[in-house]
Design an enzyme around this catalytic site. Structure first.
Site, mmCIF file in Angstrom:
data_model
loop_
_atom_site.group_PDB
_atom_site.id
_atom_site.type_symbol
_atom_site.label_atom_id
_atom_site.label_comp_id
_atom_site.label_asym_id
_atom_site.label_seq_id
_atom_site.Cartn_x
_atom_site.Cartn_y
_atom_site.Cartn_z
ATOM 1 N N LYS A 24 -9.397 -14.741 8.503
ATOM 2 C CA LYS A 24 -9.556 -13.901 7.318
ATOM 3 C C LYS A 24 -10.859 -14.227 6.584
ATOM 4 O O LYS A 24 -11.620 -13.330 6.203
ATOM 5 C CB LYS A 24 -8.373 -14.070 6.367
ATOM 6 N N ASP A 42 -5.522 -9.359 3.682
ATOM 7 C CA ASP A 42 -4.850 -10.258 2.744
ATOM 8 C C ASP A 42 -3.492 -9.667 2.390
ATOM 9 O O ASP A 42 -3.046 -8.692 3.007
ATOM 10 C CB ASP A 42 -5.715 -10.475 1.497
#
Length: 211
Positions: free
Chosen positions: A120, A138
């Site tokens: 991420k 997210d």
């Protein structure tokens, strides 16, 4: 959700916010990397408060090493998991100096090899700093993708892969920011603000709340 709906959703996002940006404060790719590293399980607001002081003390890998783990901790102790994050900041700075001449690499494999940098974080840096069409999923993006049937998936990676396939190419670079902002301010977790949503008529959520 069909192709036409998805295209219209992102056309509206673009019309509403043509140049979306991250809400993390930074003035260099290195500062962005550290801010994203610190943002795990923390709000952008809390990270910005910490980095405002941290970057005044050290805003390069070399200066951060001089500050050391304890020095970094002093500046970020208001952020969750600050002990582990301080360790990773220093290890990452050392790796940047040893392996990349102090520069943040424009490469997924090299980024993910840095301590504390997962997929991420790498996606955020690749997208925000280098303009790659990368999707950092997210909690907001995961929630929206499943809630409105944009790109449903059981795991973060499922959602990421689907989004990369179904979002029209012309919107891919900015899509990450639009979706995060939409999840942060409109399609919020507990009570989505459907009445003020610019894509309400396109959304396939079955339990809309008119507010």
């Amino acid at each position: 959700m069909n192709k036409q709906k998805r295209a219209e959703i992102f056309a509206r996002f673009k019309a509403n916010n043509p140049t979306p940006e991250t809400e993390l404060n930074y003035s260099s790719t290195f500062e962005l990397l550290i801010a994203v590293l610190l943002s795990a399980q923390a709000t952008d607001v809390s990270v910005n408060k910490a980095t405002d002081h941290l970057y005044k003390a050290a805003n390069t890998p070399a200066d951060m090493l001089v500050l050391g783990v304890d020095g970094v901790k002093e500046h970020i102790k208001t952020i969750g998991l600050y002990n582990a994050k301080a360790e990773n900041v220093i290890k990452t700075c050392r790796a940047l100096l040893d392996l990349h001449d102090g520069e943040v690499p424009d490469d997924r494999k090299a980024l993910e090899a840095l301590p504390g940098v997962g997929r991420k974080t790498a996606n955020v840096v690749l997208n925000t700093a280098f303009g790659h069409p990368a999707m950092a999923v997210d909690t907001h993006i995961y929630r929206i993708s499943n809630r409105i049937n944009l790109a449903p998936g059981k795991t973060v990676l499922d959602v990421e892969n689907k989004l990369m396939k179904v979002i029209p190419k012309e919107y891919l670079v900015d899509a990450h920011h639009w979706l995060i902002l939409h999840g942060r301010y409109t399609c919020v977790a507990r009570k989505p603000r459907c009445g003020s949503c610019i894509i309400e008529d396109l959304c396939e959520y079955k339990h809309k709340i008119e507010t």
